[in-house]
Design an enzyme around this catalytic site. Structure first.
Site, PDB file in Angstrom:
ATOM      1  N   ASP A 172      -1.901   5.856  -4.951  1.00  0.00           N
ATOM      2  CA  ASP A 172      -2.237   4.946  -3.861  1.00  0.00           C
ATOM      3  C   ASP A 172      -2.604   3.561  -4.391  1.00  0.00           C
ATOM      4  O   ASP A 172      -3.725   3.337  -4.843  1.00  0.00           O
ATOM      5  CB  ASP A 172      -3.406   5.547  -3.057  1.00  0.00           C
ATOM      6  CG  ASP A 172      -3.798   4.688  -1.868  1.00  0.00           C
ATOM      7  OD1 ASP A 172      -3.166   3.634  -1.655  1.00  0.00           O
ATOM      8  OD2 ASP A 172      -4.733   5.069  -1.145  1.00  0.00           O
ATOM      9  N   ASP A 193       0.827  -1.201   0.000  1.00  0.00           N
ATOM     10  CA  ASP A 193       0.000   0.000   0.000  1.00  0.00           C
ATOM     11  C   ASP A 193       0.867   1.258   0.000  1.00  0.00           C
ATOM     12  O   ASP A 193       1.468   1.584   1.019  1.00  0.00           O
ATOM     13  CB  ASP A 193      -0.894  -0.056   1.253  1.00  0.00           C
ATOM     14  CG  ASP A 193      -1.797   1.155   1.388  1.00  0.00           C
ATOM     15  OD1 ASP A 193      -1.954   1.893   0.391  1.00  0.00           O
ATOM     16  OD2 ASP A 193      -2.345   1.357   2.489  1.00  0.00           O
TER      17      ASP A 193
END
Ligand SMILES: *[C@@H]1O[C@H](CO)[C@@H](O)[C@H](O)[C@H]1NC(C)=O
Ligand SMILES: *[C@@H]1O[C@H](CO)[C@@H](O)[C@H](O)[C@H]1NC(C)=O
Length: 390
Positions: free
Chosen positions: A281, A98
């Site tokens: 992201d 992430d």
């Protein structure tokens, strides 16, 4: 020289617990599709809202009040995970990578009731485990949390052995997290975002322990329509995935993540929006825009606002057109087909873009599946190119 290279290659094979190929341009970690991934657009928007909620302009997304919605799992149900090894001998976990968060966390044997279906890290079985003991916790919108204590251990990232990596061992995880096939998360954003201040992220340690000489990681997220999969390359990038010129883009890391400037969004040569900031992201599914930006884009594609951060869009991609994002003088595409995220049971379609009430965009997988990104935390900057073969 040849012999030395050969010995080095054998040593690499011997220390790597998993048989991960070593690319001449870096160290490769392959990604796997999450088989239990269930697309749910509203859920994805809410999940991202919770992730970035301290920047939310209000507790509403469209007409819905986020404050009244029960807990949303933060970081689960993603499409990709990788197998990662921790400890000596190695214990293997499924982690989501992430770039929008900075903690490395997974459950351990101290997790009694909530971790029934998880792989649990057992510190007693690792000769390289070291105690830290400080508590950590990640809190969510409804007050529930994942929490536990910090420790240190060897962390194997595709054959790169990080020593004394701080790990967040979870003894409590939320029910939503319990249902996921994922064990935990590997955060790749900057260390200013860690739950306990002052700890070094795996990326920090890769650099300070000189495990990679080139301070970069290249990210390829595969598309289901092209066979899925994906990979992270640490210390380099995968040239074969670069399908055009690499554009260097300045990164604003003042909030701890990779934010870049988007000059505008256009389609068929028509400019639809002004400029805004966007966070790269990998842990977000959608392409979420600030609401006013999203409205302008939706008007171009005749998408209908569902009032919950999602849009209903034409199911026929040939009736749509590609979307282009102008970044640092270049244009990066999201093809018409990816503007359609999923088909509802009633035959209508949900758009791959949406909005949450942030003053910035979140450039999630809908963007990243179409463009190869090389992250450089040191400058900081990214280099972006169209993904090859798309
Ligand atoms: C999708 O997610 C929302 C928000 O979490 C939830 O209320 C809804 O029931 C979900 N829909 C389906 C079909 O699971
Ligand atoms: C999609 O649109 C194209 C072009 O208008 C049309 O030829 C085609 O039949 C449409 N497909 C469906 C499934 O409606």
């Amino acid at each position: 020289m040849k012999t030395a290279a050969c010995i080095a290659a054998i040593m690499v094979a011997a220390i790597s617990v998993q048989a991960i190929p070593v690319n001449e341009d870096g160290w490769t970690v392959p990604l796997h599709d999450n088989p239990s991934y269930i697309p749910n657009a509203t859920h994805q928007v809410l999940r991202t809202w919770h992730k970035y909620k301290k920047f939310a302009l209000s507790d509403k997304i469209g007409h819905i009040s986020v404050g009244t919605i029960p807990f949303i799992d933060d970081g689960m149900d993603l499409e990709y995970y990788a197998f990662i090894t921790i400890g000596t001998p190695g214990q293997t976990f499924k982690l989501v990578f992430d770039t929008g968060s900075s903690d490395l966390w997974f459950p351990y044997t101290g997790c009694k009731s909530t971790c029934t279906d998880k792989t649990l890290y057992d510190p007693k079985k690792s000769t390289t485990y070291k105690k830290d003991g400080r508590p950590w916790s990640l809190r969510y919108g409804d007050g529930s949390e994942s929490s536990g204590i910090l420790a240190l251990d060897t962390f194997d990232l595709g054959g790169l052995k990080i020593k004394s990596q701080t790990i967040d061992m979870a003894d409590t995880i939320s029910p939503q997290f319990m249902q996921s096939v994922i064990d935990g998360i590997l955060g790749l954003a900057f260390n200013t975002l860690t739950t306990v201040p002052g700890i070094k992220t795996p990326v920090d340690n890769l650099l300070s322990q000189k495990l990679i000489s080139n301070p970069t990681f290249g990210v390829w997220l595969g598309k289901k329509s092209h066979g899925g999969g994906g990979e992270y390359v640490f210390g380099g990038y995968n040239r074969a995935k670069v399908g055009g010129t690499l554009t260097t883009v300045a990164v604003d890391n003042s909030q701890g993540w990779y934010a870049i400037n988007i000059k505008d969004v256009s389609s068929k040569g028509k400019t639809l929006t002004g400029s805004f900031s966007g966070v790269l992201d990998t842990g977000t599914t959608f392409l979420l825009f600030p609401q006013k930006v999203a409205d302008k884009i939706a008007a171009r594609f005749k998408a209908k606002d569902n009032g919950d951060g999602t849009y209903t869009i034409n199911c026929n991609a040939s009736k749509l057109a590609d979307m282009q994002l102008s970044i640092a003088g270049a244009k990066f595409k999201v093809p018409a087909a990816d503007l359609i995220y999923d088909t509802n049971t009633d035959g209508t379609c949900i758009a791959g873009f949406g909005y949450a009430n942030f003053p910035f965009a979140v450039l999630g997988d809908v963007f990243l599946k179409n463009n190869y990104v090389i992250f450089n935390p040191t400058v900081p900057q990214v280099q972006i190119a169209p993904l090859a073969g798309i």
